[in-house]
Design a protein around this motif. Sequence first.
Motif, mmCIF file in Angstrom:
data_model
loop_
_atom_site.group_PDB
_atom_site.id
_atom_site.type_symbol
_atom_site.label_atom_id
_atom_site.label_comp_id
_atom_site.label_asym_id
_atom_site.label_seq_id
_atom_site.Cartn_x
_atom_site.Cartn_y
_atom_site.Cartn_z
ATOM 1 N N TYR A 398 0.880 -1.372 0.167
ATOM 2 C CA TYR A 398 0.199 0.022 0.061
ATOM 3 C C TYR A 398 0.870 1.341 -0.091
ATOM 4 N N ASP A 399 1.979 1.531 1.100
ATOM 5 C CA ASP A 399 2.616 2.381 1.254
ATOM 6 C C ASP A 399 3.583 3.046 0.330
ATOM 7 N N ARG A 400 3.788 1.964 -1.063
ATOM 8 C CA ARG A 400 4.534 2.609 -2.448
ATOM 9 C C ARG A 400 3.408 2.735 -3.585
ATOM 10 N N ILE A 401 2.361 1.916 -3.589
ATOM 11 C CA ILE A 401 1.583 2.459 -4.829
ATOM 12 C C ILE A 401 0.317 3.324 -4.380
ATOM 13 N N THR A 452 7.251 14.452 -11.339
ATOM 14 C CA THR A 452 6.948 13.847 -12.482
ATOM 15 C C THR A 452 7.294 12.549 -11.470
ATOM 16 N N HIS A 453 6.882 11.071 -11.414
ATOM 17 C CA HIS A 453 6.852 10.026 -10.477
ATOM 18 C C HIS A 453 8.266 9.617 -11.368
ATOM 19 N N VAL A 454 8.459 9.767 -11.830
ATOM 20 C CA VAL A 454 9.807 8.639 -12.564
ATOM 21 C C VAL A 454 10.998 9.052 -11.855
ATOM 22 N N ALA A 514 0.339 17.184 -2.674
ATOM 23 C CA ALA A 514 0.923 16.136 -1.149
ATOM 24 C C ALA A 514 2.206 16.793 -0.854
ATOM 25 N N GLN A 515 2.689 17.538 -1.671
ATOM 26 C CA GLN A 515 4.126 19.027 -1.128
ATOM 27 C C GLN A 515 4.013 18.929 0.138
ATOM 28 N N ALA A 516 2.578 20.180 0.366
ATOM 29 C CA ALA A 516 2.202 21.021 1.236
ATOM 30 C C ALA A 516 2.064 19.905 2.958
ATOM 31 N N LYS A 517 0.969 18.793 2.075
ATOM 32 C CA LYS A 517 0.217 18.040 3.286
ATOM 33 C C LYS A 517 1.600 17.046 3.833
ATOM 34 N N ALA A 520 4.527 11.161 1.897
ATOM 35 C CA ALA A 520 5.442 10.613 1.324
ATOM 36 C C ALA A 520 4.952 10.073 -0.766
ATOM 37 N N ARG A 521 5.821 10.865 -1.387
ATOM 38 C CA ARG A 521 6.072 10.506 -2.847
ATOM 39 C C ARG A 521 6.980 9.649 -3.240
#
Length: 579
Positions: A398-401, A452-454, A514-517, A520-521
């Motif tokens: 879960y954490d990773r996806i 980017t997720h890459v 996501a960054q503001a909150k 983890a990305r």
Amino acid sequence: MAMEDLNDYTIIKEGEAEILMYAKNEVFYNKTQVNNRDISIAVLRAFVSKRKQEHEAMLSKRTSEVRVSEKDASKPAAEGAPNESDNNEKPDGETKEPEEISQDEHCGASEEFVKTTERKVQGILRPPRVLEALSASGLRSLRYAREVEGLGQVVALDNDKVSVEACRRNIKFNGSVACSKVESHLADARVYMLTHPREFDVVDLDPYGSPSVFLDSAVQSVVDGGMLMCTATDMAVLCGSSGEVCYSKYGSYPLRGKYCHEMALRILLACIESHANRYKRYIVPVLSVQMDFYVRVFVRVYTSASAMKNTPLKLSYVYQCTGCDSFHLQPLGRTASNKNNSVRYLPGFGPAAPLVCSDCGKKFNMGGPIWSAPIHDQEWVTSILADVHSMKDLYPAYDRISAVLTTISEELPDVPLFLSLHNLCSTLKCTSPSAVIFRSAVINAGYRISGTHVNPLGLKSDAPMDVTWDIMRCWVKNHPVKAQSPDQPGSVILAKEPVLQANFARAVASLSKAQAKKVARFLPNPERHWGPKLRAGRQITSKHISLLGAEVVTGHLNHEDSEEPDTKRQKTEDPIGSS
């Protein structure tokens, strides 16, 4: 299976499925792919739901069309009634009485017409059928059958007898649900898919290496509107270490830029589209992911000879400067409208880049073609992410996806490839601005920017390269650099005065939600040597330490048969002891 036989196996549990793994690596299993399997289950759940919604919408539309056509058919009869009475006059002037039709008979006929038509319209939506073309131990098929509601038959294929035996053993080991839904066959996946055209709603390709040899048959085996899931693990080839090999497998030439992993995704999509086009089909990407050591794409396959003509509009060549980080896209095609508003398909205007880079004066390398249209459907991504959050306990990874999907949900969908802020600074030999400062400058200049997720350091933006370099020139003016040789790319870029005066004031949208909150990305690997494992049956030697770890390799070698000569054993074990 007798209980005493279980001593030869290890029970591996992942999600709701359990499999028996034999100790000698006879059947390929890679626990690293738990991320792959989890994200596939999430997409499959979304597909089952979306497919049902689309079917209901189609039925609703057709039923309304039937009712409209019925009303249209009844109007001429009603309007024509007076004319019929006029034409029914007898020669002596008497009128012929029309036959009376009772109200009940009329209603009955009308209802019968509607029911008959609705029976034609309302085809029952059968549960989706899934084909796992390269099943090995069958873990993926078992998880699909046990964890995805509403799924029908799951067919697991493999051309290795040992793998099929292991798969059938695992099916029995997982009980009645698995036995009723999953079936295993010994077959060449390519032949099986070719002999079962448009039969499966979902086809899953997850080979060890390149999927290129399976794509032609896979795009023919998917039903119209079905889903093709495809993994490629030959990242060295896709990322530019062997351009000629990539071209032979995928029909595209890779470039070794910082964006090479995203380019790998786009090369794979372009290759799938090419195979689909041969059968008057085309693809619509739902989700495209680069994670761990592979790329994984989820595309829907449709059939339409007219829509297929848009393919050149979705493909581009890439010009990558050899001196700086600049790149430019050259679209393959374009459209133009005639006077009667019909669409003409024409070759793209070019060249997109000059002979030498206008920023640093160096030449360009050319790569591609790549898929330059969006690689994600943001509506799907949002839906999948919400589903993952609501059922977090059902996903082992879960954490990773969740981190990957969160980052994807914030990517700019219409911007191919990306820049690396550190690469820009490396070219200029300057200190790097923070990502927030650089993002703010781009936003203040009137352009969009995202991550980017890459790559954690990658930045996607629709700002042209000259704007990007102007921002960096303004940064260097405030943060001077040492003098360089005048023929260096950085010196040539900094010699020009910026046309745009950058504004580095903090912009409101400089951080994503996501960054503001502080969500983890990008997560670290859960353990050392987290990567591709050995192909099943491969003999383990000391050269595999980098993949498996010294302890695993040492343990395996220590348990080898004692018949092996001592001199040979000493030769293989020495490097381990010295590492």
